[in-house]
Design a protein around this motif. Structure first.
Motif, short mmCIF file in Angstrom:
data_model
loop_
_atom_site.label_atom_id
_atom_site.label_comp_id
_atom_site.label_asym_id
_atom_site.label_seq_id
_atom_site.Cartn_x
_atom_site.Cartn_y
_atom_site.Cartn_z
N HIS A 44 0.46 -1.53 0.34
CA HIS A 44 0.05 -0.26 0.31
C HIS A 44 0.57 0.83 -0.47
CE1 HIS A 44 -4.40 -2.08 0.48
NE2 HIS A 44 -3.61 -2.78 1.29
N GLY A 45 2.20 1.24 -0.52
CA GLY A 45 2.89 2.62 -0.75
C GLY A 45 3.95 2.71 0.80
N ILE A 46 3.37 1.70 1.98
CA ILE A 46 4.20 2.47 3.07
C ILE A 46 5.11 1.63 3.20
CG2 ILE A 46 3.31 3.03 4.94
CD1 ILE A 46 0.85 2.76 4.62
N THR A 47 5.94 2.60 3.09
CA THR A 47 7.72 1.63 3.37
C THR A 47 8.33 2.48 4.39
OG1 THR A 47 8.59 3.44 1.11
CG2 THR A 47 7.40 1.36 0.57
N ASP A 48 8.35 3.87 4.51
CA ASP A 48 9.04 3.92 5.37
C ASP A 48 8.43 3.64 7.28
OD1 ASP A 48 11.28 5.36 6.61
OD2 ASP A 48 10.57 7.45 6.53
N ILE A 49 9.05 2.90 8.00
CA ILE A 49 8.28 2.49 8.52
C ILE A 49 9.37 2.57 10.34
CG2 ILE A 49 7.58 0.08 9.76
CD1 ILE A 49 7.41 -0.63 6.81
N ALA A 50 8.94 2.51 11.74
CA ALA A 50 9.09 2.69 12.76
C ALA A 50 8.83 1.22 13.41
CB ALA A 50 8.60 4.11 13.84
N VAL A 51 9.80 0.08 14.15
CA VAL A 51 9.80 -0.30 14.81
C VAL A 51 9.56 -0.62 16.31
CG1 VAL A 51 10.22 -3.40 14.48
CG2 VAL A 51 10.27 -2.26 12.38
N THR A 52 8.64 -0.30 17.12
CA THR A 52 9.18 -0.57 18.58
C THR A 52 9.17 -2.08 19.23
OG1 THR A 52 6.83 -0.62 19.11
CG2 THR A 52 7.39 1.97 18.38
N ILE A 53 10.15 -2.23 19.60
CA ILE A 53 10.95 -3.49 20.55
C ILE A 53 10.76 -3.50 21.57
CG2 ILE A 53 11.35 -4.41 18.26
CD1 ILE A 53 14.03 -3.27 18.72
N GLN A 54 10.48 -4.91 22.28
CA GLN A 54 11.44 -4.72 23.95
C GLN A 54 11.62 -6.22 24.54
OE1 GLN A 54 7.86 -3.90 26.62
NE2 GLN A 54 9.45 -4.05 28.66
N TYR A 55 11.45 -6.98 24.06
CA TYR A 55 10.86 -8.57 24.28
C TYR A 55 12.04 -8.86 23.33
CZ TYR A 55 10.85 -13.44 25.63
OH TYR A 55 10.49 -14.83 25.74
N LEU A 56 13.57 -9.43 23.81
CA LEU A 56 13.99 -10.09 22.99
C LEU A 56 14.37 -9.06 21.27
CD1 LEU A 56 13.35 -14.20 23.32
CD2 LEU A 56 15.27 -12.28 24.66
N SER A 68 16.39 -3.15 3.93
CA SER A 68 16.28 -3.29 2.52
C SER A 68 15.63 -4.38 2.02
CB SER A 68 17.37 -2.86 2.03
OG SER A 68 18.39 -3.71 3.08
N ARG A 69 16.12 -5.82 2.05
CA ARG A 69 15.77 -7.10 1.76
C ARG A 69 14.28 -7.19 1.34
NH1 ARG A 69 14.92 -11.86 4.30
NH2 ARG A 69 15.51 -11.41 6.22
N HIS A 70 13.41 -6.06 1.77
CA HIS A 70 11.64 -6.40 1.86
C HIS A 70 11.88 -5.23 1.41
CE1 HIS A 70 11.63 -10.42 4.42
NE2 HIS A 70 12.82 -9.50 4.97
N GLY A 71 12.48 -4.29 1.02
CA GLY A 71 11.68 -3.27 -0.29
C GLY A 71 11.55 -2.16 0.91
N VAL A 72 11.46 -1.91 1.82
CA VAL A 72 11.34 -1.74 2.86
C VAL A 72 12.54 -0.57 3.54
CG1 VAL A 72 8.74 -1.91 3.43
CG2 VAL A 72 10.12 -2.11 4.91
N ARG A 73 12.18 0.28 4.68
CA ARG A 73 13.16 1.47 5.05
C ARG A 73 12.91 0.89 6.63
NH1 ARG A 73 12.23 4.75 1.55
NH2 ARG A 73 11.22 6.33 2.38
N LEU A 74 13.38 0.06 7.87
CA LEU A 74 12.95 0.51 9.19
C LEU A 74 13.78 1.38 10.21
CD1 LEU A 74 12.29 -4.05 9.37
CD2 LEU A 74 10.66 -1.92 8.69
N HIS A 75 13.32 1.26 11.50
CA HIS A 75 13.59 2.84 12.33
C HIS A 75 13.27 1.78 13.04
CE1 HIS A 75 14.53 4.98 9.25
NE2 HIS A 75 13.32 5.04 8.74
N TYR A 76 14.13 1.53 14.92
CA TYR A 76 14.06 0.40 15.66
C TYR A 76 13.65 1.17 16.50
CZ TYR A 76 14.88 -3.53 12.87
OH TYR A 76 15.21 -4.24 11.95
N PHE A 77 12.90 1.47 17.59
CA PHE A 77 12.80 2.41 18.65
C PHE A 77 12.56 0.96 20.34
CE2 PHE A 77 11.90 4.70 15.34
CZ PHE A 77 12.66 6.00 15.94
N GLU A 78 13.66 1.25 20.60
CA GLU A 78 13.62 -0.01 22.06
C GLU A 78 12.84 0.97 23.37
OE1 GLU A 78 16.65 -3.47 24.37
OE2 GLU A 78 17.32 -2.18 22.36
#
Length: 798
Positions: A44-56, A68-78
């Motif tokens: 759906h054209g959404i490729t700039d993505i934040a990922v909130t992580i905590q457990y493992l 990049s392997r999935h065609g998106v840009r991931l930004h991690y926030f722990e």
């Protein structure tokens, strides 16, 4: 449009599969659940993505990298500490400089996000919740919208009586950045419980978009399995990786299968699997990468993760296995069994239905595992029913079950605290009580054993001893046993506490006390006397003109032992008929002995009925009115709860006597907590109610039948209608739609007001059924209202 994937979940209800794996990484047809979410966003054209992580968190970072392997840009926030759903997203606020989608990494969906975003923009919404229709809405937040989609009400994880619709919150939101300005960073804050109610209260544009398509929260082992079966049935429009070898059978790369493999399917086989001679790949087999299935093995409705070795002649039917498990020859796994990763299952071992094995365990040859390695079994219904944890004695409610329950209860609610335990005067109830006490002590709970007491005494004792709560073992007239659980006020524990206990029971992960310092144990047999003292103080006559009264009492000797001194103090001679068989002849005995009233009390001293001197039996709504009115006379200016199904005369009766009624849900706790400052309650303590009624007779100088004639007539009818569990939410939604134009209350169920009456539609919490309750101007009016709504429900179910 940006997105936030919430990926901090532990997946505790999926244990033992998630003991060492975050929930978003649980595989669906060979790929992590979160990978499907990333693909959906990208589509759906959404490729700039934040990922909130905590457990493992490293497990997620290592697999997805920068995206990049999935065609998106991931930004991690722990998160270093849990911040709640909204607090977690707020943690990513530097990234969120434009409208964004919030979506869970541990659910599977094929929703058209483009349509949902367009709806959000057209409505100029500040926050849009993506909704779906659910057959079983109890585990989700129920949301009600008006015809334009604006949210008018929502309720987080309701009971059946609170289900007003089958549209539920999927946890997918489209938000404007400014909604995050409503709370500070670094604090725990929740979307459903805090942010959205605040927006609704402030009248902000808050909308719900009902999406078409597939959505499944993989929160339980059953739903996790069913989601993958749905994928094979193509109910979810997601990509299954592999070649469709034949209709419904998907096979990955480098799969080596013998020529005589029996393919039934639908099935999924991951990359690099080796399948030996005569193996049967039955329906809904889902096999991850690198598995070895040796000759003669049979699989059906079974899920294997990666790199398992299944030796010759294994039978896996309805089981779920993690990764790197070695199953030696001729082992068998029954329906619902679950095995954690890195286990070794010995030759000819049998894992019985619903047994769970935690990771890194070894099961010896010829073992028949009938219970989980560290407790555990799956129950097909919720642990708690309306009155507590119920079951058939020594069938469902066994000492083994009681020990596991008490361990979970103490660990979840009372570690390091003091609890009171008690039981009905019955040898099996005492056995279960002793088991409960031992289970509590094992997790560090200090136990006070009250001995044989009645439930009203048990509740009173919790308050008197200032305990953190109590567990009472009761055997009912229906033949079922019940573990009743009380909080520190002697009230039934609330739903949040029930969920904590149930989660602990299901997860089977208890914090044991050190062997050298378990919880303490002592007895206290003084509580019946203390309760009687309080009962006498509450019902003592203060200047009322004393009548000379005689009562015929039919009840258990343990109940009569407390009732007799109460009646003596109230100047009422008591004639005891202990035999159960006497109940049907109570009216005859009242007339034969020229008694002023007859009293029937259940063995638990809660349920009761009366008989007048003329032999008329008083039960139901008339008895309830008498109990409340007698309470009002003795407790001027009191505030007390009454269930929404009780007659509407109560409000005017209370007001006339200086008291006040607060309408509540049907739940016992809801009714009792309105007057939680009182240790006793007239609806749930028959001894207290009798004391109030006899005192009322003395106060008024009237016999019981004349006292009853002073009460206004009420016309209430009730009917039960069977309804499948998976239709309840839909029926409630459609019935609510039918009420447009009429005044409606949603305290508990749906209460519709008519001229001179009302109708209450109440889904049963424990059974697949509705109760329809109606009050009318006269009996025929009430009956016609019940029939009208019964026909509506039956028509909707067709």
């Amino acid at each position: 449009m940006k997105a936030v994937i919430m990926a901090g979940g532990k997946g505790t209800r999926l244990r033992p599969l998630t003991c060492h794996l975050p929930k978003p990484m649980v595989p669906l047809a060979g790929r992590p659940c979160m990978e499907y979410i990333i693909e959906l966003l990208a589509a759906h054209g959404i490729t700039d993505i934040a990922v909130t992580i905590q457990y493992l968190p490293d497990v997620i970072r290592d697999y997805f990298g920068d995206g990049s392997r999935h065609g998106v840009r991931l930004h991690y926030f722990e998160e270093t500490v849990p911040l709640g759903t909204a607090g977690s997203v707020k943690h990513a606020v530097p990234f969120l400089d434009e409208p964004f989608v919030v979506i869970s990494g541990d659910a599977l969906t094929d929703f058209d996000l483009t349509k949902a975003i367009r709806f959000h923009q057209e409505k100029r919404s500040l926050a849009t919740l993506v909704l779906t229709r659910a057959k079983h809405p109890l585990e989700y937040g129920v949301v009600m919208t008006d015809d334009g989609g604006r949210i008018v009400r929502f309720l987080e994880k309701p009971s059946w009586s609170e289900v007003f619709s089958d549209t539920v919150n999927t946890g997918i939101y489209i938000l404007e950045p400014e909604v995050l300005d409503r709370f500070e960073s670094g604090i725990a804050y929740d979307f459903s419980q805090q942010l959205f109610p605040g927006l609704l209260s402030d009248g902000k544009p808050l909308y719900g978009y009902v999406a078409d398509g597939y959505w499944s929260d993989i929160g339980t082992l059953e739903q996790y399995r069913q989601t993958q079966f749905d994928m094979l049935d193509r109910k979810a429009n997601v990509r299954i990786r592999g070649t469709e070898l034949r209709p419904g059978i998907y096979v990955g790369e480098n799969v080596n299968a013998a020529s005589d493999v029996k393919w039934i399917g639908p099935a999924f086989i991951g990359d690099g699997c080796r399948i030996g001679e005569g193996v049967e790949i039955g329906e809904y087999s889902i096999i991850g990468q690198g598995n070895v299935l040796s000759a003669g093995s049979v699989l059906g409705r079974t899920i294997l993760w990666d790199h398992n070795h299944i030796a010759e002649r294994n039978e896996l039917l309805g089981s779920t296995l993690g990764s790197r498990i070695f199953c030696k020859e001729s082992a068998r796994f029954a329906d619902g069994s679950v095995v954690g990763s890195h286990c070794v299952i010995g030759p000819k071992a049998v894992v019985e239905p619903h047994v769970k094995i935690w990771p890194k365990k070894q099961i010896r040859e010829n073992t028949r595992l009938t219970s989980s390695f560290i407790w555990g079994e799956h129950l097909g219904r919720p642990l708690y029913s309306a009155y507590g944890v119920t079951g058939a004695p020594n069938l469902d409610l066994t000492p083994e079950f009681a020990a596991r329950f008490a361990t979970a209860y103490g660990s979840a609610l009372a570690a390091g605290k003091r609890l009171a335990v008690s039981s009905a005067p019955h040898e099996f109830a005492r056995l279960i009580k002793r088991t409960v006490a031992a289970g509590l002590q094992s997790v560090g709970v200090d136990v006070v054993d009250l001995g044989d007491v009645l439930p009203p005494v048990a509740r009173f004792a919790v308050r008197e001893l200032q305990s953190a709560g109590g567990i009472h073992v009761q055997l009912g007239a229906d033949g079922l046993g019940c573990l009743e659980c009380y909080d520190g006020q002697g009230l039934p524990i609330d739903k949040a506490a029930e969920r904590k206990v149930e989660n602990g029971f299901r997860q089977e992960d208890y914090g044991r006390a050190p062997a050298e310092s378990p919880g303490s144990y002592r007895t206290d047999e003084t509580m019946p006397a203390s309760y009687l003292g309080a009962l006498l103080a509450f019902t003592a006559m203060e200047g009322e003109g004393a009548l000379s009264l005689r009562a015929v009492v039919c009840t258990h000797p343990a109940v009569f032992a407390l009732l007799r001194p109460l009646l003596d103090a109230l100047g009422c001679e008591a004639v005891h008929l202990p035999a159960e068989a006497q109940r049907g002849r109570l009216a005859d005995h009242v007339r034969a002995l020229s008694a002023d009233l007859g009293l029937w009390l259940d063995d638990d001293a809660r349920g009761m009925s009366l008989v007048t001197s003329g032999g008329e039996t008083v039960t139901g709504d008339r008895l309830m009115l008498l109990q409340y009115v007698s309470f009002f006379h003795s407790f001027k200016s009191a505030v007390i709860g009454a269930p929404v199904s009780a007659p509407h005369l109560l409000e005017s009766l209370a007001e006339g006597l200086g008291a006040r009624i607060v309408r509540t849900k049907q739940q016992i706790r809801s009714i009792m907590e309105v007057s939680a400052n009182l240790a006793l309650h007239p609806l749930f303590d028959g001894l207290f109610a009798i004391g109030l009624i006899v005192r009322n007779m003395h106060r008024s100088g009237l016999p019981l039948d004349e006292l009853l004639r002073l009460l206004p007539s009420v016309y209430v009818r009730r009917e039960r209608i069977d309804c499948p569990w998976d239709r309840k939410g839909e029926i409630m939604r459609r019935m609510l739609q039918e009420t447009k134009g009429r005044p409606v209350e949603l305290i508990d169920g749906i209460k519709v007001h008519h001229d001179g009456g009302w109708v209450l539609l109440l889904p049963d919490s424990d059974d697949p059924a509705f109760s329809v309750v109606a009050q009318g101007l006269h009996d025929e009016h009430a009956l016609s209202l019940v029939h009208e709504y019964r026909e509506q429900i039956l028509n909707l179910m067709q």
